[in-house]
Write a protein that holds these residues in place. Sequence first.
Motif, mmCIF file in Angstrom:
data_model
loop_
_atom_site.group_PDB
_atom_site.id
_atom_site.type_symbol
_atom_site.label_atom_id
_atom_site.label_comp_id
_atom_site.label_asym_id
_atom_site.label_seq_id
_atom_site.Cartn_x
_atom_site.Cartn_y
_atom_site.Cartn_z
ATOM 1 N N SER A 52 0.853 -1.198 0.000
ATOM 2 C CA SER A 52 0.000 0.000 0.000
ATOM 3 C C SER A 52 0.887 1.246 0.000
ATOM 4 N N ILE A 53 0.850 1.985 -1.104
ATOM 5 C CA ILE A 53 1.676 3.187 -1.268
ATOM 6 C C ILE A 53 0.822 4.271 -1.908
ATOM 7 N N THR A 54 0.978 5.497 -1.431
ATOM 8 C CA THR A 54 0.262 6.635 -2.002
ATOM 9 C C THR A 54 1.256 7.749 -2.291
ATOM 10 N N LEU A 55 1.079 8.433 -3.413
ATOM 11 C CA LEU A 55 1.924 9.572 -3.764
ATOM 12 C C LEU A 55 1.234 10.854 -3.309
ATOM 13 N N GLN A 56 1.984 11.691 -2.597
ATOM 14 C CA GLN A 56 1.416 12.930 -2.072
ATOM 15 C C GLN A 56 0.962 13.847 -3.207
ATOM 16 N N GLN A 57 -0.127 14.566 -2.932
ATOM 17 C CA GLN A 57 -0.658 15.516 -3.899
ATOM 18 C C GLN A 57 -0.241 16.930 -3.542
ATOM 19 N N LYS A 58 -0.581 17.840 -4.424
ATOM 20 C CA LYS A 58 -0.334 19.256 -4.142
ATOM 21 C C LYS A 58 -1.270 19.721 -3.036
ATOM 22 N N ALA A 59 -0.865 20.736 -2.319
ATOM 23 C CA ALA A 59 -1.675 21.262 -1.223
ATOM 24 C C ALA A 59 -3.028 21.738 -1.753
ATOM 25 N N GLY A 60 -4.104 21.301 -1.102
ATOM 26 C CA GLY A 60 -5.449 21.704 -1.500
ATOM 27 C C GLY A 60 -6.071 20.840 -2.570
ATOM 28 N N ASP A 61 -5.342 19.869 -3.098
ATOM 29 C CA ASP A 61 -5.887 18.982 -4.133
ATOM 30 C C ASP A 61 -6.753 17.916 -3.461
ATOM 31 N N GLU A 62 -8.045 17.896 -3.772
ATOM 32 C CA GLU A 62 -8.990 16.959 -3.154
ATOM 33 C C GLU A 62 -9.311 15.771 -4.044
ATOM 34 N N SER A 63 -8.651 15.640 -5.185
ATOM 35 C CA SER A 63 -8.916 14.517 -6.080
ATOM 36 C C SER A 63 -8.291 13.247 -5.508
ATOM 37 N N GLN A 64 -8.638 12.132 -6.134
ATOM 38 C CA GLN A 64 -8.136 10.845 -5.651
ATOM 39 C C GLN A 64 -6.637 10.737 -5.913
ATOM 40 N N PRO A 65 -5.822 10.427 -4.899
ATOM 41 C CA PRO A 65 -4.369 10.414 -5.092
ATOM 42 C C PRO A 65 -3.910 9.204 -5.895
ATOM 43 N N CYS A 66 -2.763 9.353 -6.556
ATOM 44 C CA CYS A 66 -2.148 8.221 -7.242
ATOM 45 C C CYS A 66 -1.565 7.264 -6.202
ATOM 46 N N GLY A 67 -1.635 5.983 -6.505
ATOM 47 C CA GLY A 67 -1.089 5.001 -5.594
ATOM 48 C C GLY A 67 -1.895 3.725 -5.598
ATOM 49 N N ILE A 68 -1.596 2.860 -4.622
ATOM 50 C CA ILE A 68 -2.210 1.541 -4.520
ATOM 51 C C ILE A 68 -2.956 1.458 -3.201
ATOM 52 N N GLN A 69 -4.243 1.133 -3.280
ATOM 53 C CA GLN A 69 -5.076 1.001 -2.095
ATOM 54 C C GLN A 69 -5.832 -0.328 -2.154
ATOM 55 N N TYR A 70 -6.118 -0.879 -0.976
ATOM 56 C CA TYR A 70 -6.867 -2.127 -0.872
ATOM 57 C C TYR A 70 -8.169 -1.883 -0.104
ATOM 58 N N PHE A 71 -9.204 -2.608 -0.516
ATOM 59 C CA PHE A 71 -10.507 -2.512 0.142
ATOM 60 C C PHE A 71 -11.079 -3.918 0.324
ATOM 61 N N VAL A 72 -11.720 -4.129 1.463
ATOM 62 C CA VAL A 72 -12.567 -5.300 1.647
ATOM 63 C C VAL A 72 -13.994 -4.855 1.358
ATOM 64 N N LYS A 73 -14.599 -5.439 0.351
ATOM 65 C CA LYS A 73 -15.939 -5.031 -0.072
ATOM 66 C C LYS A 73 -16.920 -6.172 0.169
ATOM 67 N N VAL A 74 -18.016 -5.864 0.853
ATOM 68 C CA VAL A 74 -19.080 -6.836 1.122
ATOM 69 C C VAL A 74 -20.358 -6.291 0.512
ATOM 70 N N PHE A 75 -21.067 -7.129 -0.230
ATOM 71 C CA PHE A 75 -22.272 -6.640 -0.912
ATOM 72 C C PHE A 75 -23.264 -7.783 -1.112
ATOM 73 N N ALA A 76 -24.512 -7.407 -1.297
ATOM 74 C CA ALA A 76 -25.578 -8.357 -1.626
ATOM 75 C C ALA A 76 -25.814 -8.314 -3.130
ATOM 76 N N GLY A 77 -25.921 -9.483 -3.757
ATOM 77 C CA GLY A 77 -26.124 -9.535 -5.202
ATOM 78 C C GLY A 77 -26.457 -10.931 -5.658
#
Length: 372
Positions: free
Chosen positions: A125-150
Amino acid sequence: MVVNFKVYKKCSPNGKVTLYMGKRDFIDSITTVEPVDGLVVLNDDYVRNNRKIYAQLICHFRYGREEDETMGLNFQKELTLASQQIYPQEKSDVVMTKMQERLLKKLGPNAFPFLLTMPPNSPASITLQQKAGDESQPCGIQYFVKVFAGDSELDRNHRRSSVALGVRKVQYAPTKQGVQPCTIVRKDFLLSPGELELEVTLDKQLYHHGDKIAVNICIRNNSNKIVKKIKAMVQQGVDVVLFQSGQFRHTISSMETTEGCPIQPGSSVQKVVYLQPNLIPNQNRFGIAVEGDPKRRETFLASTTLLSAPECRDAFGIIVSYAVKVKLFLGALGGELCAELPFVLMHPKPTRGKMLPQESAEINDEKIVDYE
């Protein structure tokens, strides 16, 4: 004897699916990775109607800025690394962890365990810092555990009955030190006799976050040039393996000195300088690789990426490395002489029951529940 333990809890928007996890950091020991485990509590309606519930481990890799996504370009990938049907349970002989067994007693018959296996060659899990005030999704690698009904594991249309919780894949420092780094570089000059020799040695190969790096510098000037200044720096290397040109270097700690200078022809100098790589003076710098989510109040520089073999390099989205670089300045006509030594910067493996600071703080809308 009463044992306290903390549990992360997050509910779906309709409140009918609740995810419980005992931890969010999972250790990669190069050859194996800790399994991702937790429990899901379902509403009585879902149990009576036999609604299918799935748990998936998602790897989200963003390798470009959102603002550059034009003309149909999409600079992100989402990979499903593991998937399991939680309810109705396909296996009756599910092996549970101690945390799952304790939670199962607390949460009742509508709680169902899951165990997801993370591939050992998946990136950290690594994230690259963004410019100050940037609220967009940062570049990098993220993991999620997702649970859903389907209706199937590909059916993700029911967002109100879905819940996702971020987790991290981390590597810890090996217990043994490697070979002490040392290098010698020499430079001769076209129209001048003799050569300039620079020897650089680090006190050890493996450093923990917060350690000072002792750089031993030995200069032997057997040329007729004059050394006017010495500069030492710690550089972070970031390699986005998706691009041939995706290699970046950032100086995260440096110092310049003229002590003992100028170094005249025929003389030598030996000295030790200290450098400390730290995120605090680099918090607002764009492109610095950090661990996990940079929006957390406490985070660190990204640790060195350890590979089981060089051919596994392509499986990692982002590779982080560190090096000490020493540079001698000889003036406009003499040029420069550089020496570089790689080293490893990582967290020590925590002792049993001890958690990192990030694990003890409330994050976004996830709740931490104490059980006894």
